[in-house]
Design a protein around this motif. Sequence first.
Motif, PDB file in Angstrom:
ATOM      1  N   SER A 261      -0.941 -16.576  -6.429  1.00  0.00           N
ATOM      2  CA  SER A 261      -0.463 -17.841  -6.987  1.00  0.00           C
ATOM      3  C   SER A 261      -1.504 -18.935  -6.800  1.00  0.00           C
ATOM      4  O   SER A 261      -1.757 -19.739  -7.712  1.00  0.00           O
ATOM      5  CB  SER A 261       0.855 -18.236  -6.319  1.00  0.00           C
ATOM      6  OG  SER A 261       1.309 -19.492  -6.789  1.00  0.00           O
ATOM      7  N   LEU A 262      -2.122 -18.958  -5.632  1.00  0.00           N
ATOM      8  CA  LEU A 262      -3.176 -19.947  -5.367  1.00  0.00           C
ATOM      9  C   LEU A 262      -4.359 -19.725  -6.294  1.00  0.00           C
ATOM     10  O   LEU A 262      -4.928 -20.686  -6.834  1.00  0.00           O
ATOM     11  CB  LEU A 262      -3.624 -19.841  -3.903  1.00  0.00           C
ATOM     12  CG  LEU A 262      -4.793 -20.743  -3.470  1.00  0.00           C
ATOM     13  CD1 LEU A 262      -4.472 -22.213  -3.714  1.00  0.00           C
ATOM     14  CD2 LEU A 262      -5.133 -20.497  -1.997  1.00  0.00           C
ATOM     15  N   TYR A 263      -4.728 -18.467  -6.511  1.00  0.00           N
ATOM     16  CA  TYR A 263      -5.850 -18.178  -7.410  1.00  0.00           C
ATOM     17  C   TYR A 263      -5.567 -18.690  -8.822  1.00  0.00           C
ATOM     18  O   TYR A 263      -6.441 -19.292  -9.456  1.00  0.00           O
ATOM     19  CB  TYR A 263      -6.131 -16.678  -7.441  1.00  0.00           C
ATOM     20  CG  TYR A 263      -7.159 -16.302  -8.486  1.00  0.00           C
ATOM     21  CD1 TYR A 263      -8.507 -16.573  -8.299  1.00  0.00           C
ATOM     22  CD2 TYR A 263      -6.768 -15.690  -9.679  1.00  0.00           C
ATOM     23  CE1 TYR A 263      -9.445 -16.250  -9.258  1.00  0.00           C
ATOM     24  CE2 TYR A 263      -7.695 -15.358 -10.638  1.00  0.00           C
ATOM     25  CZ  TYR A 263      -9.035 -15.645 -10.431  1.00  0.00           C
ATOM     26  OH  TYR A 263      -9.959 -15.340 -11.400  1.00  0.00           O
ATOM     27  N   ARG A 264      -4.362 -18.466  -9.310  1.00  0.00           N
ATOM     28  CA  ARG A 264      -4.029 -18.944 -10.655  1.00  0.00           C
ATOM     29  C   ARG A 264      -4.124 -20.467 -10.731  1.00  0.00           C
ATOM     30  O   ARG A 264      -4.594 -21.021 -11.732  1.00  0.00           O
ATOM     31  CB  ARG A 264      -2.632 -18.482 -11.040  1.00  0.00           C
ATOM     32  CG  ARG A 264      -2.533 -16.980 -11.309  1.00  0.00           C
ATOM     33  CD  ARG A 264      -1.212 -16.606 -11.951  1.00  0.00           C
ATOM     34  NE  ARG A 264      -0.082 -16.852 -11.049  1.00  0.00           N
ATOM     35  CZ  ARG A 264       0.374 -15.942 -10.194  1.00  0.00           C
ATOM     36  NH1 ARG A 264      -0.197 -14.747 -10.101  1.00  0.00           N
ATOM     37  NH2 ARG A 264       1.415 -16.218  -9.437  1.00  0.00           N
ATOM     38  N   ARG A 265      -3.714 -21.127  -9.669  1.00  0.00           N
ATOM     39  CA  ARG A 265      -3.821 -22.595  -9.643  1.00  0.00           C
ATOM     40  C   ARG A 265      -5.276 -23.036  -9.628  1.00  0.00           C
ATOM     41  O   ARG A 265      -5.662 -23.996 -10.294  1.00  0.00           O
ATOM     42  CB  ARG A 265      -3.099 -23.134  -8.401  1.00  0.00           C
ATOM     43  CG  ARG A 265      -3.106 -24.656  -8.309  1.00  0.00           C
ATOM     44  CD  ARG A 265      -2.439 -25.129  -7.046  1.00  0.00           C
ATOM     45  NE  ARG A 265      -2.627 -26.555  -6.845  1.00  0.00           N
ATOM     46  CZ  ARG A 265      -2.432 -27.186  -5.692  1.00  0.00           C
ATOM     47  NH1 ARG A 265      -2.022 -26.505  -4.637  1.00  0.00           N
ATOM     48  NH2 ARG A 265      -2.632 -28.477  -5.595  1.00  0.00           N
ATOM     49  N   LEU A 266      -6.103 -22.310  -8.891  1.00  0.00           N
ATOM     50  CA  LEU A 266      -7.520 -22.665  -8.807  1.00  0.00           C
ATOM     51  C   LEU A 266      -8.231 -22.444 -10.134  1.00  0.00           C
ATOM     52  O   LEU A 266      -9.065 -23.268 -10.552  1.00  0.00           O
ATOM     53  CB  LEU A 266      -8.196 -21.844  -7.703  1.00  0.00           C
ATOM     54  CG  LEU A 266      -7.736 -22.141  -6.263  1.00  0.00           C
ATOM     55  CD1 LEU A 266      -8.324 -21.121  -5.296  1.00  0.00           C
ATOM     56  CD2 LEU A 266      -8.127 -23.557  -5.852  1.00  0.00           C
ATOM     57  N   VAL A 267      -7.932 -21.342 -10.799  1.00  0.00           N
ATOM     58  CA  VAL A 267      -8.578 -21.049 -12.075  1.00  0.00           C
ATOM     59  C   VAL A 267      -8.318 -22.168 -13.084  1.00  0.00           C
ATOM     60  O   VAL A 267      -9.184 -22.524 -13.893  1.00  0.00           O
ATOM     61  CB  VAL A 267      -8.104 -19.695 -12.627  1.00  0.00           C
ATOM     62  CG1 VAL A 267      -8.513 -19.514 -14.081  1.00  0.00           C
ATOM     63  CG2 VAL A 267      -8.676 -18.558 -11.791  1.00  0.00           C
ATOM     64  N   ALA A 268      -7.139 -22.752 -13.017  1.00  0.00           N
ATOM     65  CA  ALA A 268      -6.789 -23.827 -13.944  1.00  0.00           C
ATOM     66  C   ALA A 268      -7.657 -25.064 -13.739  1.00  0.00           C
ATOM     67  O   ALA A 268      -7.759 -25.913 -14.634  1.00  0.00           O
ATOM     68  CB  ALA A 268      -5.318 -24.194 -13.785  1.00  0.00           C
ATOM     69  N   LYS A 269      -8.301 -25.167 -12.564  1.00  0.00           N
ATOM     70  CA  LYS A 269      -9.164 -26.330 -12.282  1.00  0.00           C
ATOM     71  C   LYS A 269     -10.535 -26.212 -12.939  1.00  0.00           C
ATOM     72  O   LYS A 269     -11.336 -27.127 -12.876  1.00  0.00           O
ATOM     73  CB  LYS A 269      -9.336 -26.489 -10.768  1.00  0.00           C
ATOM     74  CG  LYS A 269      -8.040 -26.671  -9.998  1.00  0.00           C
ATOM     75  CD  LYS A 269      -7.421 -28.021 -10.243  1.00  0.00           C
ATOM     76  CE  LYS A 269      -6.176 -28.216  -9.375  1.00  0.00           C
ATOM     77  NZ  LYS A 269      -5.521 -29.521  -9.603  1.00  0.00           N
ATOM     78  N   GLN A 270     -10.828 -25.059 -13.507  1.00  0.00           N
ATOM     79  CA  GLN A 270     -12.089 -24.823 -14.234  1.00  0.00           C
ATOM     80  C   GLN A 270     -13.326 -24.998 -13.348  1.00  0.00           C
ATOM     81  O   GLN A 270     -14.263 -25.715 -13.683  1.00  0.00           O
ATOM     82  CB  GLN A 270     -12.176 -25.740 -15.465  1.00  0.00           C
ATOM     83  CG  GLN A 270     -11.078 -25.462 -16.491  1.00  0.00           C
ATOM     84  CD  GLN A 270     -11.248 -26.259 -17.762  1.00  0.00           C
ATOM     85  OE1 GLN A 270     -11.590 -27.447 -17.727  1.00  0.00           O
ATOM     86  NE2 GLN A 270     -11.028 -25.621 -18.896  1.00  0.00           N
ATOM     87  N   PHE A 271     -13.309 -24.333 -12.220  1.00  0.00           N
ATOM     88  CA  PHE A 271     -14.502 -24.325 -11.370  1.00  0.00           C
ATOM     89  C   PHE A 271     -15.596 -23.491 -12.026  1.00  0.00           C
ATOM     90  O   PHE A 271     -15.322 -22.546 -12.761  1.00  0.00           O
ATOM     91  CB  PHE A 271     -14.168 -23.750  -9.990  1.00  0.00           C
ATOM     92  CG  PHE A 271     -13.180 -24.572  -9.220  1.00  0.00           C
ATOM     93  CD1 PHE A 271     -13.536 -25.792  -8.680  1.00  0.00           C
ATOM     94  CD2 PHE A 271     -11.873 -24.125  -9.046  1.00  0.00           C
ATOM     95  CE1 PHE A 271     -12.623 -26.560  -7.978  1.00  0.00           C
ATOM     96  CE2 PHE A 271     -10.953 -24.885  -8.337  1.00  0.00           C
ATOM     97  CZ  PHE A 271     -11.328 -26.111  -7.805  1.00  0.00           C
ATOM     98  N   THR A 272     -16.829 -23.846 -11.737  1.00  0.00           N
ATOM     99  CA  THR A 272     -17.964 -23.064 -12.221  1.00  0.00           C
ATOM    100  C   THR A 272     -18.653 -22.302 -11.091  1.00  0.00           C
ATOM    101  O   THR A 272     -19.319 -21.294 -11.331  1.00  0.00           O
ATOM    102  CB  THR A 272     -18.991 -23.976 -12.906  1.00  0.00           C
ATOM    103  OG1 THR A 272     -19.426 -24.980 -11.970  1.00  0.00           O
ATOM    104  CG2 THR A 272     -18.380 -24.648 -14.137  1.00  0.00           C
ATOM    105  N   HIS A 273     -18.507 -22.802  -9.852  1.00  0.00           N
ATOM    106  CA  HIS A 273     -19.146 -22.182  -8.694  1.00  0.00           C
ATOM    107  C   HIS A 273     -18.143 -22.168  -7.541  1.00  0.00           C
ATOM    108  O   HIS A 273     -17.345 -23.100  -7.391  1.00  0.00           O
ATOM    109  CB  HIS A 273     -20.392 -22.962  -8.254  1.00  0.00           C
ATOM    110  CG  HIS A 273     -21.468 -23.034  -9.296  1.00  0.00           C
ATOM    111  ND1 HIS A 273     -21.350 -23.803 -10.440  1.00  0.00           N
ATOM    112  CD2 HIS A 273     -22.683 -22.425  -9.358  1.00  0.00           C
ATOM    113  CE1 HIS A 273     -22.451 -23.665 -11.170  1.00  0.00           C
ATOM    114  NE2 HIS A 273     -23.267 -22.830 -10.543  1.00  0.00           N
TER     115      HIS A 273
END
Length: 355
Positions: free
Chosen positions: A74-86
């Motif tokens: 669940s945390l990973y899905r939330r993080l992916v939505a932030k559009q990190f590049t690194h």
Amino acid sequence: MKRKHILIIRFSALGDIAMMVPVVYSLAMQYPDVRITVLSRSFARPLFDDLAPNVNFMEADLKGEYHGLKGLNSLYRRLVAKQFTHVADLHNVLRSEYLRLRFNMGRFRVEHIDKHRRQRRHLVARKKKVKEPLPTSFDNYLEVFRQLGFPIDHLSFHSLFPSEGGNLNLLPAIVGPKRSWEHWIGVAPFAAHQGKVYPPEKMFEVLQQLVAQHPKARIFLFGRGQQEKHFFSQWIQQLPQCVDVGRHLETIHQELILMSHLDVMLSMDSANMHLASLTATPVVSIWGATHPYAGFLGWNQQQENAVGLDLPCRPCSIYGQKLCHRGDYACLTGISPDMILERINRILTKKPLAQ
């Protein structure tokens, strides 16, 4: 072109997270167009909220909302939505490794910290000990960002506050303004593990001598655990110059403000050493089972102010959690109060009182 956005992961204890601050600040200053998000536990927020315009803080409740494998997904899905590049994993434990795996599968640019575990084992070995300095935590963090493509030329961090310190008006009246004739001395006498705690009876001797040698000084006792409550109440009854910080200040931010006005902090190898270091306050630190060679000396602190005994068995632990195989904790009981007082007085005499 998509704006670069770095996710920094570190979930550990407060002291380890505090050591990230000089590096994250320097990264933010050198790369002002790069967005930086620090992912950590909620207690670390005060260290990053106002650090730099391009630094944000994101908290992760790993015992609640993001507990277990389901929570990490669940945390990973939330993080992916932030559009990190690194992604910079500055923790390198099971939780962060799993997140790292997910990001690698998503073809993000990911790097992680090298904890130099083999060298650590040699440093604390009972036989064939290799007593040489390891890279510091600051060095290890810098290396991660270099590998990510963000080399940092130099660490430019000085303090969380301006040169005059934090705003004392934000603290309770018992702290009050600092008088021109006063020295303010912080003392944080406890730590999470016995191998890092100076014997309380000897610490009380240090306090008695500080009061005798500096009768106009105020001594602020830091720490909020059960040991602190037990001993602080006894000490304050006998030494009214002492103030129990945990009884009067509510937040880490308030404690940092107070630390920024101290002339010196006396601390174990603990979080308070690192917090005081972030306010540009000199720290006299006491080291027992652990050793600065493991790379955890506070930011900009002097090796000469790290008090410890040169015993063949020391260090026996990286974090201080191992029981003393001698059974007597000689690395701590053998440190005399005079050794500590000498370091404190050296700092106080170098720093003239305000006029």
